[in-house]
Design a protein around this motif. Structure first.
Motif, PDB file in Angstrom:
ATOM      1  N   PRO A 143       0.804  -1.230   0.000  1.00  0.00           N
ATOM      2  CA  PRO A 143       0.000   0.000   0.000  1.00  0.00           C
ATOM      3  C   PRO A 143       0.837   1.280   0.000  1.00  0.00           C
ATOM      4  O   PRO A 143       0.441   2.288  -0.580  1.00  0.00           O
ATOM      5  CB  PRO A 143      -0.831  -0.130   1.286  1.00  0.00           C
ATOM      6  CG  PRO A 143      -0.935  -1.595   1.522  1.00  0.00           C
ATOM      7  CD  PRO A 143       0.393  -2.149   1.083  1.00  0.00           C
ATOM      8  N   ILE A 144       2.014   1.230   0.632  1.00  0.00           N
ATOM      9  CA  ILE A 144       2.889   2.407   0.668  1.00  0.00           C
ATOM     10  C   ILE A 144       3.365   2.747  -0.732  1.00  0.00           C
ATOM     11  O   ILE A 144       3.290   3.905  -1.182  1.00  0.00           O
ATOM     12  CB  ILE A 144       4.087   2.155   1.603  1.00  0.00           C
ATOM     13  CG1 ILE A 144       3.616   1.922   3.036  1.00  0.00           C
ATOM     14  CG2 ILE A 144       5.073   3.328   1.536  1.00  0.00           C
ATOM     15  CD1 ILE A 144       4.717   1.472   3.975  1.00  0.00           C
ATOM     16  N   TYR A 145       3.843   1.738  -1.452  1.00  0.00           N
ATOM     17  CA  TYR A 145       4.352   1.974  -2.803  1.00  0.00           C
ATOM     18  C   TYR A 145       3.220   2.198  -3.795  1.00  0.00           C
ATOM     19  O   TYR A 145       3.385   2.912  -4.797  1.00  0.00           O
ATOM     20  CB  TYR A 145       5.232   0.802  -3.236  1.00  0.00           C
ATOM     21  CG  TYR A 145       6.494   0.686  -2.414  1.00  0.00           C
ATOM     22  CD1 TYR A 145       7.487   1.655  -2.501  1.00  0.00           C
ATOM     23  CD2 TYR A 145       6.680  -0.360  -1.521  1.00  0.00           C
ATOM     24  CE1 TYR A 145       8.634   1.576  -1.737  1.00  0.00           C
ATOM     25  CE2 TYR A 145       7.832  -0.447  -0.748  1.00  0.00           C
ATOM     26  CZ  TYR A 145       8.805   0.523  -0.865  1.00  0.00           C
ATOM     27  OH  TYR A 145       9.949   0.452  -0.094  1.00  0.00           O
ATOM     28  N   ASP A 146       2.064   1.594  -3.514  1.00  0.00           N
ATOM     29  CA  ASP A 146       0.932   1.738  -4.428  1.00  0.00           C
ATOM     30  C   ASP A 146       0.419   3.177  -4.509  1.00  0.00           C
ATOM     31  O   ASP A 146      -0.218   3.545  -5.495  1.00  0.00           O
ATOM     32  CB  ASP A 146      -0.214   0.809  -3.995  1.00  0.00           C
ATOM     33  CG  ASP A 146      -0.124  -0.547  -4.672  1.00  0.00           C
ATOM     34  OD1 ASP A 146       0.920  -0.836  -5.272  1.00  0.00           O
ATOM     35  OD2 ASP A 146      -1.100  -1.321  -4.588  1.00  0.00           O
ATOM     36  N   LEU A 147       0.680   3.972  -3.482  1.00  0.00           N
ATOM     37  CA  LEU A 147       0.264   5.379  -3.553  1.00  0.00           C
ATOM     38  C   LEU A 147       0.900   6.071  -4.754  1.00  0.00           C
ATOM     39  O   LEU A 147       0.304   6.964  -5.354  1.00  0.00           O
ATOM     40  CB  LEU A 147       0.650   6.108  -2.266  1.00  0.00           C
ATOM     41  CG  LEU A 147      -0.290   5.904  -1.071  1.00  0.00           C
ATOM     42  CD1 LEU A 147       0.290   6.562   0.167  1.00  0.00           C
ATOM     43  CD2 LEU A 147      -1.690   6.455  -1.364  1.00  0.00           C
ATOM     44  N   PHE A 201       6.835 -10.774  -7.848  1.00  0.00           N
ATOM     45  CA  PHE A 201       6.888  -9.533  -8.628  1.00  0.00           C
ATOM     46  C   PHE A 201       6.463  -8.321  -7.800  1.00  0.00           C
ATOM     47  O   PHE A 201       6.876  -7.196  -8.076  1.00  0.00           O
ATOM     48  CB  PHE A 201       5.991  -9.653  -9.861  1.00  0.00           C
ATOM     49  CG  PHE A 201       6.518 -10.591 -10.908  1.00  0.00           C
ATOM     50  CD1 PHE A 201       7.839 -10.534 -11.313  1.00  0.00           C
ATOM     51  CD2 PHE A 201       5.681 -11.531 -11.497  1.00  0.00           C
ATOM     52  CE1 PHE A 201       8.333 -11.399 -12.284  1.00  0.00           C
ATOM     53  CE2 PHE A 201       6.159 -12.395 -12.477  1.00  0.00           C
ATOM     54  CZ  PHE A 201       7.493 -12.342 -12.872  1.00  0.00           C
ATOM     55  N   GLN A 202       5.638  -8.554  -6.796  1.00  0.00           N
ATOM     56  CA  GLN A 202       5.217  -7.465  -5.914  1.00  0.00           C
ATOM     57  C   GLN A 202       6.415  -6.780  -5.267  1.00  0.00           C
ATOM     58  O   GLN A 202       6.416  -5.566  -5.040  1.00  0.00           O
ATOM     59  CB  GLN A 202       4.295  -8.032  -4.834  1.00  0.00           C
ATOM     60  CG  GLN A 202       3.865  -7.049  -3.756  1.00  0.00           C
ATOM     61  CD  GLN A 202       2.956  -7.727  -2.740  1.00  0.00           C
ATOM     62  OE1 GLN A 202       1.957  -8.340  -3.103  1.00  0.00           O
ATOM     63  NE2 GLN A 202       3.309  -7.623  -1.464  1.00  0.00           N
ATOM     64  N   LEU A 203       7.463  -7.553  -5.000  1.00  0.00           N
ATOM     65  CA  LEU A 203       8.633  -7.034  -4.290  1.00  0.00           C
ATOM     66  C   LEU A 203       9.519  -6.166  -5.166  1.00  0.00           C
ATOM     67  O   LEU A 203      10.422  -5.478  -4.652  1.00  0.00           O
ATOM     68  CB  LEU A 203       9.444  -8.193  -3.713  1.00  0.00           C
ATOM     69  CG  LEU A 203       8.690  -9.124  -2.756  1.00  0.00           C
ATOM     70  CD1 LEU A 203       9.589 -10.270  -2.303  1.00  0.00           C
ATOM     71  CD2 LEU A 203       8.157  -8.358  -1.554  1.00  0.00           C
ATOM     72  N   THR A 204       9.311  -6.193  -6.486  1.00  0.00           N
ATOM     73  CA  THR A 204      10.143  -5.365  -7.359  1.00  0.00           C
ATOM     74  C   THR A 204       9.943  -3.873  -7.069  1.00  0.00           C
ATOM     75  O   THR A 204      10.860  -3.075  -7.273  1.00  0.00           O
ATOM     76  CB  THR A 204       9.839  -5.633  -8.844  1.00  0.00           C
ATOM     77  OG1 THR A 204       8.485  -5.264  -9.144  1.00  0.00           O
ATOM     78  CG2 THR A 204      10.046  -7.102  -9.182  1.00  0.00           C
ATOM     79  N   LEU A 232      12.454  -2.318  -4.705  1.00  0.00           N
ATOM     80  CA  LEU A 232      13.762  -2.004  -5.273  1.00  0.00           C
ATOM     81  C   LEU A 232      13.678  -0.805  -6.208  1.00  0.00           C
ATOM     82  O   LEU A 232      14.554   0.062  -6.208  1.00  0.00           O
ATOM     83  CB  LEU A 232      14.299  -3.215  -6.045  1.00  0.00           C
ATOM     84  CG  LEU A 232      14.575  -4.485  -5.237  1.00  0.00           C
ATOM     85  CD1 LEU A 232      14.994  -5.606  -6.165  1.00  0.00           C
ATOM     86  CD2 LEU A 232      15.653  -4.234  -4.192  1.00  0.00           C
ATOM     87  N   LEU A 233      12.611  -0.765  -7.010  1.00  0.00           N
ATOM     88  CA  LEU A 233      12.504   0.222  -8.080  1.00  0.00           C
ATOM     89  C   LEU A 233      12.205   1.631  -7.580  1.00  0.00           C
ATOM     90  O   LEU A 233      12.902   2.592  -7.942  1.00  0.00           O
ATOM     91  CB  LEU A 233      11.416  -0.212  -9.066  1.00  0.00           C
ATOM     92  CG  LEU A 233      11.107   0.758 -10.205  1.00  0.00           C
ATOM     93  CD1 LEU A 233      12.273   0.831 -11.181  1.00  0.00           C
ATOM     94  CD2 LEU A 233       9.824   0.353 -10.927  1.00  0.00           C
ATOM     95  N   MET A 234      11.176   1.765  -6.769  1.00  0.00           N
ATOM     96  CA  MET A 234      10.679   3.103  -6.449  1.00  0.00           C
ATOM     97  C   MET A 234      11.659   3.945  -5.638  1.00  0.00           C
ATOM     98  O   MET A 234      11.885   5.115  -5.963  1.00  0.00           O
ATOM     99  CB  MET A 234       9.308   2.998  -5.777  1.00  0.00           C
ATOM    100  CG  MET A 234       8.239   2.508  -6.742  1.00  0.00           C
ATOM    101  SD  MET A 234       6.618   2.343  -5.986  1.00  0.00           S
ATOM    102  CE  MET A 234       5.611   1.983  -7.439  1.00  0.00           C
ATOM    103  N   PRO A 235      12.300   3.386  -4.592  1.00  0.00           N
ATOM    104  CA  PRO A 235      13.307   4.195  -3.896  1.00  0.00           C
ATOM    105  C   PRO A 235      14.494   4.542  -4.797  1.00  0.00           C
ATOM    106  O   PRO A 235      15.078   5.616  -4.670  1.00  0.00           O
ATOM    107  CB  PRO A 235      13.739   3.296  -2.734  1.00  0.00           C
ATOM    108  CG  PRO A 235      12.596   2.353  -2.523  1.00  0.00           C
ATOM    109  CD  PRO A 235      12.057   2.100  -3.891  1.00  0.00           C
ATOM    110  N   ALA A 236      14.834   3.634  -5.723  1.00  0.00           N
ATOM    111  CA  ALA A 236      15.969   3.880  -6.618  1.00  0.00           C
ATOM    112  C   ALA A 236      15.709   5.085  -7.507  1.00  0.00           C
ATOM    113  O   ALA A 236      16.617   5.881  -7.777  1.00  0.00           O
ATOM    114  CB  ALA A 236      16.245   2.647  -7.469  1.00  0.00           C
ATOM    115  N   ILE A 237      14.490   5.226  -7.981  1.00  0.00           N
ATOM    116  CA  ILE A 237      14.142   6.365  -8.834  1.00  0.00           C
ATOM    117  C   ILE A 237      14.304   7.667  -8.063  1.00  0.00           C
ATOM    118  O   ILE A 237      14.885   8.639  -8.567  1.00  0.00           O
ATOM    119  CB  ILE A 237      12.712   6.208  -9.375  1.00  0.00           C
ATOM    120  CG1 ILE A 237      12.647   5.045 -10.368  1.00  0.00           C
ATOM    121  CG2 ILE A 237      12.235   7.502 -10.037  1.00  0.00           C
ATOM    122  CD1 ILE A 237      11.241   4.658 -10.782  1.00  0.00           C
TER     123      ILE A 237
END
Length: 447
Positions: A25-29, A323-326, A329-334
């Motif tokens: 839910p945190i990343y889904d925002l 795949f949910q866990l990607t 890795l992705l969002m903080p990297a951006i």
């Protein structure tokens, strides 16, 4: 609250639910805006193929735009007990429109729904990264031109080698970022393919118009094969993280140069107080903490493609929950690469370049190759000229006081080729086609 996949009278243990949902839910925002855009395109297509009545389309579009406005105002939230952004948006629609809100899921699965969200998200974030790189590139080119006559020792094996210049140094990083952007453009190509209509990964018996949703969302093309659309999950993220890691590699190398050049033993540049910190016991210290942290953070980013590769290793075709866990890795990297690019821009903008560095006699040997070349021009074979100069150096007879340079070929001290580097950058950015994408999204929202 009932999940999109939940059947009547089916319950899930609270501990298991917490484990499986995790931090989603945190990343889904960050995906909320794109979930609305994907839904707008999907229901427009459903109305065109007769799976949604024309009079049903308008209230659904209107309410989705209300949700979009709340997202852009920072008011949208995923409520406690809600599994993900898809559930939250469908819940809001159903709460407002009743059973009509439930119709938006016809012809799609959460698999292709999250895929299109991620593709749209990555596509938009790639534009932000590209714009941050371009801003830094422009500054590096300006600095290169401004300092083209300020000579700098060139090193191999950390031994003084040949004369260089700050013009070459700044220009080298500008061109390197162009090459990194070319890798970023490859990630954009993959992110710019439409997975909608692939459903759970095997298509649908509904007469879906996949080209229509492709056009509405400004995608370059659909993923033609529905199984391959699902195969792109994790692969698209890997492409982007690979591009991010390469940009990070360039940032790390630049940061390392800054740490060296700022040290007293080198003394090539000077950083302002705003970019340094002191020591608790040594009053003379001005530490390049910003450059050091930039180097460290960039080096962490370089590891991410391997982490993603390991996360998705040994998975057969089709969807898997890993795949949910990607996203983690992705969002903080951006966020980190954009922050790193902005900090680097500040660093380059405020560093002070020192001139007349090569006047010191400790740099005499930098000009030994110039003497070899001078002898070659006089007609002496290169190998013999090399031996002559080498002997003079061994016998302490080499006179390196002549500092005249005549580098005229493309990309050298006297011919930086900045116009060509600028042209390379312009071509690379034209290939993205950001304007076409942004126009399509603007039309979708306005329709």
């Amino acid at each position: 609250m009932a999940k999109l996949w939940q059947k009547a009278n089916q319950t899930t243990d609270a501990k298991i639910e917490k484990f499986t949902i995790g931090n989603d839910p945190i990343y889904d925002l960050q995906l909320a805006r794109y979930d609305v855009l994907g839904s707008l395109a999907h229901i427009t297509m459903l109305a065109e193929v007769g799976l949604l009545k024309k009079e049903e389309l308008s209230p659904l579009c209107q309410e989705l735009k209300v949700i979009l406005a709340s997202i852009e105002a920072g008011e949208f939230e995923i409520e406690s007990g809600m599994e993900d952004v898809h559930s939250q948006i469908e819940y809001l629609l159903t709460k407002k429109l009743g059973d009509l809100g439930k119709k938006i899921h016809a012809g799609r699965s959460r698999n292709d729904q999250v895929l299109v969200d991620l593709k749209l998200f990555m596509r938009a974030e790639i534009q932000e990264i590209a714009e941050a790189v371009e801003k830094l590139f422009n500054l590096l080119l300006i600095k290169s031109e401004a300092h083209k006559k300020d000579l700098l020792p060139g090193y191999t094996h950390l031994q003084i080698a040949m004369p260089s210049s700050f013009g070459l140094w700044f220009g080298a990083y500008a061109e390197s970022f162009v090459e990194d952007v070319e890798l970023l453009e490859a990630a954009f190509r993959l992110a710019n393919k439409n997975p909608l209509g692939s459903g759970a990964g095997y298509g649908s018996s509904f007469p879906l118009d996949r080209q229509l949703t492709t056009d509405l969302l400004g995608f370059e093309s659909p993923h033609v094969n529905v199984v391959n659309a699902q195969l792109s999950r994790g692969k698209t993220e890997f492409y982007l993280l690979t591009a991010i890691s390469q940009i990070a590699s360039t940032l790390s190398k630049l940061a390392m140069d800054v740490c060296l050049y700022n040290s007293q033993n080198f003394g090539f540049i000077e950083l302002p107080d705003s970019l340094t910190t002191g020591s608790s016991i040594m009053p003379h210290k001005k530490n390049p903490d910003v450059a050091e942290l930039l180097r460290g953070k960039a080096n962490k980013l370089k590891a991410l493609p391997n982490q993603l590769h390991l996360l998705t290793s040994n998975l057969p075709s089709g969807y898997h929950r890993e795949f949910q866990l990607t996203k983690e890795l992705l969002m903080p990297a951006i966020e980190e690469i954009i922050d790193g690019l902005e900090i680097t821009h500040y660093l380059v903008e405020h560093m002070k370049v020192k001139s007349d560095l090569l006047n010191h006699d400790k740099y005499d040997l930098l000009f030994s190759v110039e003497e070899v070349n001078r002898l070659v021009v006089q007609g002496i074979p290169f190998r013999e000229a090399y031996q002559q100069v080498g002997k003079m150096i061994e016998e302490k007879q080499f006179d390196g006081s002549q500092r005249n340079l005549n580098h005229t070929h493309l990309g050298s001290i006297g011919n930086l080729g900045l116009d060509q580097i600028q042209a390379q950058k312009d071509v690379a950015y034209q290939r993205f086609g950001f304007e076409k994408v942004n126009q399509a999204i603007a039309r979708l929202i306005a329709s």
